[in-house]
Enzyme design. Structure first.
Site, short mmCIF file in Angstrom:
data_model
loop_
_atom_site.label_atom_id
_atom_site.label_comp_id
_atom_site.label_asym_id
_atom_site.label_seq_id
_atom_site.Cartn_x
_atom_site.Cartn_y
_atom_site.Cartn_z
N ARG A 191 49.11 86.26 75.75
CA ARG A 191 48.58 85.19 76.51
C ARG A 191 47.31 84.64 76.13
NH1 ARG A 191 51.68 84.20 81.29
NH2 ARG A 191 50.07 83.41 82.38
N LYS A 207 48.44 73.70 63.40
CA LYS A 207 48.60 75.27 63.02
C LYS A 207 47.61 75.95 62.32
CE LYS A 207 50.89 75.73 65.11
NZ LYS A 207 51.57 75.17 66.30
N ASN A 254 44.72 84.89 89.04
CA ASN A 254 45.06 83.80 88.02
C ASN A 254 44.64 82.54 88.49
OD1 ASN A 254 45.55 85.92 86.36
ND2 ASN A 254 47.70 85.06 85.98
N GLY A 255 43.94 81.63 87.92
CA GLY A 255 43.59 80.25 88.48
C GLY A 255 42.19 80.15 88.88
N GLU A 261 44.23 76.01 64.42
CA GLU A 261 44.10 77.20 65.50
C GLU A 261 43.86 78.65 65.11
OE1 GLU A 261 47.50 76.17 68.88
OE2 GLU A 261 48.18 76.07 66.63
N CYS A 275 45.12 84.04 81.89
CA CYS A 275 45.19 85.54 82.34
C CYS A 275 46.54 85.96 82.63
CB CYS A 275 44.38 85.20 83.57
SG CYS A 275 42.75 84.71 83.77
N GLU A 301 50.77 68.39 63.27
CA GLU A 301 51.43 69.70 63.53
C GLU A 301 50.59 70.72 62.49
OE1 GLU A 301 52.01 71.31 65.83
OE2 GLU A 301 52.99 73.14 65.24
N LYS A 317 47.99 81.08 75.19
CA LYS A 317 49.46 80.87 75.01
C LYS A 317 49.89 79.71 76.08
CE LYS A 317 53.52 80.86 73.00
NZ LYS A 317 53.55 79.82 71.88
N HIS A 340 40.75 53.91 55.96
CA HIS A 340 39.97 53.21 57.05
C HIS A 340 39.13 54.14 57.76
CE1 HIS A 340 42.41 49.44 57.29
NE2 HIS A 340 43.31 50.29 56.86
N TRP A 380 40.92 85.81 81.12
CA TRP A 380 40.32 84.80 80.23
C TRP A 380 39.29 84.07 80.93
CZ3 TRP A 380 40.29 79.45 79.24
CH2 TRP A 380 40.23 79.07 78.09
#
Ligand code: G6P
Length: 607
Positions: A27, A484, A99-100, A487, A2, A480, A602, A503, A74
């Protein structure tokens, strides 16, 4: 997650608030809203979806006023609906953005309902709004404090009341808020990006602080209503670093920023004569450094993968046992740390809730704690008390790129500084520094291949699953690379260590599951090559990242991207870049929202 922006001043608030919302879009959010106060009335508009839709809804409406609040939400409590979007307004008199998470909102709500309060949303925020409204008796700041004392959870809030046409009240606990100061106007936001076009003078609120903000300035108190000293600082992030600079997406711009900002991570931190680093923020005497016998690197997401590269550096250069963990795991296990353990908290945003909690846990246990952070003045940077900024500049795409390479640069410098007090030789130290200086030019060589990488990427967009394989320092690169791509493309990707292939992952390999492998010229070259040959023998298409002039790598490659040679420890700084571009171009070809992938944020400021 948010985003919050508020304004009180001499200009019309609405355009500033809407611009602020656009600047906070990166964000991640799913609905947005704005409320402006004028002539004793609060006018509010909210909309599900993008800020653009909110702007369309506002078109033609008259929303004058010189004080207002706005929000991108969000969803956590309550679905993505207009009713649940912020600002929440009570009786047309009080507006709040938050927010929170208010953890005890159910019990608070029950009590309010018993007293006859009616709710229009399913959110925890509306409970807080009602509580403040109920506690209001002419003094808004007092009503906010009284209410917050009943609340359990995290918040960054901004409150506006029709009785106070010149005032905003802000408070924070665990969710960032900062005030941007200017002549006869003040801005309040969840991050500085929302007001950098107007001012660089910033006051970061700390947990437990409440600010009363008026056109001419602000005052801060704690939850006991005692005055708290101000600590305004000037920040030097220009608006230009928060713009796309001609690139189609922030992510592409940030990938291309890497050679430039990499130099910022090194500047003033190298001592070529002594073959070592001199990191001011480390803030330790040689004796204290020698007493460190273990390193723990704690982070989430991409920052953790940068941390994994750091592990190789600390072990090789400084001979220090190094552990890397998720912040979210570290904080809930019983980590064994003591005053000889150096705990490094890595975070681009400096606000990741789990990393912040891990920091507090490590501090409580007496460890030596340092933050390695990008956002100046962020909570982790402040609470760590000491540490190092990575100087990557504003990173706005959700998928992190330049912060990753700069984190690795700083970790290499840390490891070198420790290493030179132990067994790393002058010659090795100097070679590392020289190689670091050559990295930007080599990054540029890779970036020049953007078109070729784009052509390769297009051929991989049809796959539903893609595997990434690497060994040694390139194992984190594989992780990574997979992160990437998953996402931003929503293709299922997994990274694994080459030696693990037999394995488990080998069972997945087929002509429908290509393998991206990092096969640069290092001590594990032959072993990697054998593993690649094995996946190829089972029908997998292979995309190989190979060292320039390596004529043998093509034997196991269907597609190949060459990168310049560097020292093994530094390879991730180069080898990750083609994978960033590969992910980017696949996502573009699939028409994904590259900078704001679905469901992701973000800065993850809630647990
Ligand atoms: C989120 C972001 C990632 C980031 C991670 C850690 O998941 O989408 O890009 O790597 O958080 O964030 P931090 O700000 O602590 O580096």
């Amino acid at each position: 997650m948010c985003g919050i922006i508020g304004y009180v001043g001499k200009q019309q608030a609405l355009p500033i608030l809407l611009q602020g919302l656009r600047d906070l879009e990166y964000r991640g959010y799913d609905s947005a809203g704005v409320a402006v106060l004028n002539d004793g009335r609060i006018n509010r508009v909210r909309e599900v979806g993008k800020v653009e839709k909110l702007e369309k809804k506002i078109e033609g409406k008259n929303l004058p006023g010189r004080v207002g609040v706005a929000h991108t939400r969000w969803a956590t409590h309550g679905g993505v609906t207009e009713f649940n979007a912020h600002p929440h307004v009570v009786a047309g008199k009080l507006a709040i953005v938050h927010n929170g998470i208010i953890e005890n909102y159910r019990e608070l709500k029950e009590r309010l309902v018993m007293r006859g309060v009616k709710f229009e949303s399913e959110t925890d925020t509306e409970v807080l709004a009602q509580l403040i409204y109920e506690n209001y008796d002419g003094d808004l700041t007092e009503a906010v404090i009284k209410s917050l004392l009943k609340v359990r959870g995290t918040y960054g809030i901004l409150v506006m009341h029709a009785d106070h046409p010149d005032r905003l009240v802000a408070a924070r606990l665990g969710s960032p808020l900062c005030i941007g100061m200017s002549d006869l106007e003040q801005f309040v936001a969840s991050d500085i990006t929302a007001f950098t076009p107007y001012t660089r003078m910033v006051q970061f609120l700390k947990d437990g602080e409440v600010a009363t903000i008026e056109q001419s300035g602000f005052k801060i108190v704690n939850l006991k209503n005692e005055a708290v000293e101000k600590n305004v600082m000037q920040i030097d992030w220009g608006k230009e670093s928060a713009q796309k600079g001609g690139f189609e997406h922030f992510m592409l711009k940030e990938i291309f920023d890497q050679p430039i900002v990499f130099e910022d991570a090194l500047r003033g931190r190298m001592d070529m004569k002594e073959g070592t680093a001199k990191i001011g923020g480390l803030n330790m005497t040689e004796e204290q450094m020698r007493s460190v016998n273990r390193v723990m690197i704690i982070a989430e997401g991409t920052a953790r993968y940068a941390g994994l590269v750091g592990k190789y550096a600390f072990e090789r250069l400084a001979n220090l046992p190094t552990e890397v963990d998720f912040s979210s795991e570290f904080r809930y296990r019983d980590p064994v740390v003591d005053k000889s353990t150096l705990v490094l908290l890595l975070s681009q945003s400096g606000e990741t809730a789990d990393t912040l909690m891990a920091l507090r846990e490590a501090k409580r246990k007496g460890a030596i704690v340092r933050g390695i952070v990008n956002v100046v003045g962020s909570t982790i940077a402040r609470e760590a008390g000491a540490g190092t900024y990575i100087h990557a500049g504003a990173e706005l795409a959700v998928a992190s790129t330049k912060a990753y390479t700069n984190m690795i640069a700083v970790l290499l410098l840390y490891a070198l500084q420790f290493g030179r007090l132990k067994h790393t030789s002058l010659a090795t130290g100097q070679r590392i520094l020289q190689s670091l200086l050559e990295i930007p030019e080599k990054m540029n060589e890779i970036l020049k291949q953007n078109d070729e990488i784009k052509n390769v990427a297009k051929q991989y967009k049809k796959y539903r699953n893609i595997l990434f394989m690497g060994r040694g320092v390139n194992y984190p690169v594989a992780l990574e690379g997979a992160l990437k791509l998953k996402e931003i493309s929503y293709i299922h990707c997994e990274g694994f260590a080459g030696g693990e292939m037999k394995h488990g992952p080998l069972a997945l390999v087929s002509k429908d599951v290509p393998v991206v492998a990092i096969l640069t010229k290092n001590q594990l070259y032959e072993k990697m090559k054998n593993s690649i040959a094995e996946v190829r023998a089972r029908g997998a298409r292979t995309l190989i990242i190979a060292t320039e002039q390596d004529t043998e790598a093509s034997e196991v490659a269907d597609d190949i991207i060459y990168v310049p040679k560097t020292m093994e420890l530094l390879e991730p700084l180069l080898n990750t870049i083609p994978l960033q571009l590969f992910a980017y171009h696949i996502a573009v070809a699939l028409e994904r929202d590259v900078d704001r992938p679905r469901n992701l944020a973000k800065s993850v400021t809630v647990e």
